[in-house]
Design an enzyme around this catalytic site. Sequence first.
Site, mmCIF file in Angstrom:
data_model
loop_
_atom_site.group_PDB
_atom_site.id
_atom_site.type_symbol
_atom_site.label_atom_id
_atom_site.label_comp_id
_atom_site.label_asym_id
_atom_site.label_seq_id
_atom_site.Cartn_x
_atom_site.Cartn_y
_atom_site.Cartn_z
ATOM 1 N N ASP A 71 0.829 -1.218 0.000
ATOM 2 C CA ASP A 71 0.000 0.000 0.000
ATOM 3 C C ASP A 71 0.860 1.263 0.000
ATOM 4 O O ASP A 71 2.021 1.228 0.420
ATOM 5 C CB ASP A 71 -0.884 0.043 1.258
ATOM 6 N N HIS A 124 3.595 -2.296 3.284
ATOM 7 C CA HIS A 124 3.605 -0.921 2.792
ATOM 8 C C HIS A 124 4.855 -0.611 1.976
ATOM 9 O O HIS A 124 5.956 -1.024 2.339
ATOM 10 C CB HIS A 124 3.468 0.066 3.962
HETATM 11 ZN ZN ZN Z 1 -2.705 3.329 3.083
#
Ligand code: ZN
Length: 316
Positions: free
Chosen positions: A119, A275
Amino acid sequence: MENERSFQGDARRRRVRRLKRMIVLTALMWMILPVGLSIVLFGKVRALNGQLVETQGYLQRMEEAIARQEQAAGEEPPPEQLSRKEVIVTAPVAGADGQSEDVSAVEPEAAHKVYLTFDDGPSKYTEEILDILDIYDVKATFFVLGKENEYSIEMLKEIAERGHTVGMHSYSHKYADVYRSVDDFSADFYKIYSYILENTGIQSICYRFPGGSSNTISDIDMHVFADFLAEHEIEFYDWNVSSGDGGSVLLDVDTLVQNSTRDIARHETSIILMHDAASRSTTVEALPQIIESILAMEDTVILPITEDTTPVHHIH
Ligand code: ZN
């Protein structure tokens, strides 16, 4: 007698006059009625004609808009379609010893399917992440944000070119803006959708809500936004495995590896949340170990998200 005769003559003349009047009136009626009707009908035809012209104009504008869109997307759709299929065909090779012969299957059969998802990218780590994935010949999914600088766009293209799935993670990632209303959500959605389309030619098919669908930040019921995506034939993906790299504390490599791999054997589908963000240096450090330990698991494959992927939803 004289009087009587003249009276009778008068009466006859009156009758004849009355009759004449009636004939004239009837004739007039028959003339006026059609003319009146014609006038009314003529008015109607004119009104309909006006509507027709308006509709034709609207249709023409629609056709022009569609043509423009097709032209904008047209230069790239074949690679997009290809790359998506390529992903499906090439991905099974990764780590599936002897499992990848079945090319006809859209997704390979395996007891455990694992999806690495990143992400918040692109970030300064994107290239490094891509290189690591290449080393292991593994395809992943990047839920990207709308970053307009040259470097980010270059990285976005790189993600697509190397055969990974490009998903949407909102354009702005600002919860207060994205979730303010359906209109705001929709505007943000179209922005990130076009951002990806314009830069990669890919019509993204998947979305990850900022904060996940179970976030407690949105005042509006998340089902409303989920419905919006469903109407646009976009699937959203939450996660059922979290590396834990999204918290305020930077986790060490061992913890990230532990978190990411511990529960895979329990799931048929594991969607791992990670992430691709400038503040998440240990994710990049942990990635080779995470991939190696998954590839070492029995009957387990790492795949990019496709339209055949079973979604994981936090809300139902
Ligand atoms: Zn996010």
